[in-house]
Design an enzyme around this catalytic site. Structure first.
Site, PDB file in Angstrom:
ATOM      1  N   ASP A  35      43.323  28.919  44.436  1.00  0.00           N
ATOM      2  CA  ASP A  35      42.785  30.043  45.158  1.00  0.00           C
ATOM      3  C   ASP A  35      42.426  29.574  46.612  1.00  0.00           C
ATOM      4  OD1 ASP A  35      42.313  32.490  45.608  1.00  0.00           O
ATOM      5  OD2 ASP A  35      40.183  32.541  44.832  1.00  0.00           O
ATOM      6  N   GLY A  36      42.755  30.493  47.485  1.00  0.00           N
ATOM      7  CA  GLY A  36      42.196  30.296  48.984  1.00  0.00           C
ATOM      8  C   GLY A  36      43.340  30.130  49.873  1.00  0.00           C
ATOM      9  N   ARG A  39      43.196  32.581  52.763  1.00  0.00           N
ATOM     10  CA  ARG A  39      42.144  32.403  53.671  1.00  0.00           C
ATOM     11  C   ARG A  39      42.186  31.097  54.680  1.00  0.00           C
ATOM     12  NH1 ARG A  39      37.655  33.011  49.074  1.00  0.00           N
ATOM     13  NH2 ARG A  39      39.428  33.023  47.914  1.00  0.00           N
ATOM     14  N   TRP A  40      42.842  30.128  53.946  1.00  0.00           N
ATOM     15  CA  TRP A  40      43.443  28.915  54.661  1.00  0.00           C
ATOM     16  C   TRP A  40      44.257  29.398  55.645  1.00  0.00           C
ATOM     17  CZ3 TRP A  40      47.595  26.366  56.301  1.00  0.00           C
ATOM     18  CH2 TRP A  40      47.490  25.032  56.588  1.00  0.00           C
ATOM     19  N   ARG A  48      50.223  34.637  55.797  1.00  0.00           N
ATOM     20  CA  ARG A  48      49.773  34.150  54.394  1.00  0.00           C
ATOM     21  C   ARG A  48      50.841  33.266  53.567  1.00  0.00           C
ATOM     22  NH1 ARG A  48      45.516  36.877  51.294  1.00  0.00           N
ATOM     23  NH2 ARG A  48      47.064  36.444  49.670  1.00  0.00           N
ATOM     24  N   HIS A  52      50.629  29.622  51.479  1.00  0.00           N
ATOM     25  CA  HIS A  52      51.170  29.335  50.262  1.00  0.00           C
ATOM     26  C   HIS A  52      52.087  27.880  50.447  1.00  0.00           C
ATOM     27  CE1 HIS A  52      49.860  32.959  48.479  1.00  0.00           C
ATOM     28  NE2 HIS A  52      50.450  33.706  49.269  1.00  0.00           N
ATOM     29  N   ASN A  83      49.848  40.094  40.729  1.00  0.00           N
ATOM     30  CA  ASN A  83      50.091  39.699  41.956  1.00  0.00           C
ATOM     31  C   ASN A  83      51.187  40.520  42.625  1.00  0.00           C
ATOM     32  OD1 ASN A  83      49.306  36.126  41.949  1.00  0.00           O
ATOM     33  ND2 ASN A  83      48.089  38.062  42.403  1.00  0.00           N
ATOM     34  N   ARG A  86      50.667  42.613  45.705  1.00  0.00           N
ATOM     35  CA  ARG A  86      50.609  42.208  46.915  1.00  0.00           C
ATOM     36  C   ARG A  86      51.850  42.739  47.972  1.00  0.00           C
ATOM     37  NH1 ARG A  86      48.948  35.722  46.587  1.00  0.00           N
ATOM     38  NH2 ARG A  86      46.750  36.239  45.390  1.00  0.00           N
ATOM     39  N   ARG A 206      38.538  26.007  39.704  1.00  0.00           N
ATOM     40  CA  ARG A 206      38.854  27.124  40.461  1.00  0.00           C
ATOM     41  C   ARG A 206      38.578  26.654  42.009  1.00  0.00           C
ATOM     42  NH1 ARG A 206      39.478  33.288  39.815  1.00  0.00           N
ATOM     43  NH2 ARG A 206      40.184  33.779  42.050  1.00  0.00           N
ATOM     44  N   SER A 214      39.951  35.657  36.655  1.00  0.00           N
ATOM     45  CA  SER A 214      41.210  36.306  36.941  1.00  0.00           C
ATOM     46  C   SER A 214      42.432  36.541  36.121  1.00  0.00           C
ATOM     47  CB  SER A 214      41.603  35.914  38.498  1.00  0.00           C
ATOM     48  OG  SER A 214      40.655  35.927  39.380  1.00  0.00           O
TER      49      SER A 214
END
Length: 258
Positions: A35-36, A39-40, A48, A52, A83, A86, A206, A214
């Site tokens: 996860d993240g 945000r990264w 985004r 990934h 997902n 999205r 996680r 999740s």
């Protein structure tokens, strides 16, 4: 022969001593909720999908390190059944990334003796993505090293519904054939799960500070230990894994006993 710990962890932070890791006490099965990535990317004003892509190197690091320390199964939660909600461009980019990465990595995984297995509903994936995973499974199926389980288009609730449906189908077939209905118990249900033949996870890790499953391995995680870190997935390193493993080996697993 297993690598020495000082080769696996050559430059540990001052507060970490790799020699404290007991190779006999690492989890047999490690589940990872990565996860993240978003945000990264956002912190860096990037798309985004860049997050990934950056997370791929963390996956490589995880696989190498887990394999080196003796973990036998690693399950990575790469794409959940939820997902699909999205943005279309992100989902499409992820599917292309999965295919490109799997095709690029399969020979290296094969040389390391890693066996690739997927769980989830691959039939809903784009053809190129599905074929890349199928090729990886076929290429590595005879390997006897660590098993890398890729959860793609996977959801724990969907898996349980699918397993229950299988059990109902078995009972109906037995009834039509005039046979006694099969026993429905935990073992029977587990044989119908996507993870049939894979031991339950010992540790679920996680990243990004979140503390929830999740919809990941809901049945299988019944007695798993949990480790949560604030590190965003693209920043995750082998030393973050070492912290989790050292913490895990210090826990007493009682499986409901006093």
């Amino acid at each position: 022969m297993r690598k020495p710990l000082h080769d696996i962890f050559p430059a540990p932070p001052a507060d970490l001593d790799p020699q404290l890791l007991d190779p006999a006490a690492v989890p047999v099965h490690l589940g990872v909720i990565m996860d993240g990535n978003g945000r990264w990317a956002r912190k860096r004003a990037l798309n985004r999908l860049n997050g990934h892509r950056a997370g791929i190197e963390a996956v490589r690091e995880l696989i190498r390190c887990a394999n080196d320390v003796g973990v036998r199964y690693v399950t990575i939660y790469s794409f959940s059944s939820e997902n699909w909600a999205r943005p279309v461009d992100e989902v499409g980019g992820l599917m292309n990334l999965f295919a490109t990465t799997m095709l690029a990595e399969v020979e290296g995984l094969h040389e390391e003796g890693v066996r690739v297995r997927t769980i989830g509903r691959l039939d809903a994936l784009p053809a190129r993505t599905r074929e890349a995973f199928e090729r990886a499974e076929l290429r590595t199926r005879d390997n006897d090293g660590m098993t890398l389980v890729v959860a793609v288009n996977y959801g724990g609730r969907d898996e349980l519904v699918h397993a229950a449906s299988q059990l109902v189908d078995q009972a109906l077939r037995a009834e039509r054939a005039g046979r006694e209905a099969p026993v429905v118990d935990a073992a029977a249900l587990e044989r119908c799960l996507h993870t049939a033949g894979i031991p339950d996870p010992d540790l679920i890790l996680r990243t990004s500070g979140e503390m929830r499953l999740s919809n990941f391995l809901l049945w299988q995680a019944a007695y798993a230990e949990f480790s949560c870190t604030d590190v965003l997935w693209p920043d995750f390193t082998r030393y973050d894994l070492l912290r989790a493993l050292l913490d895990y080996q210090g826990r007493e697993r009682r499986y409901g006993a006093v």
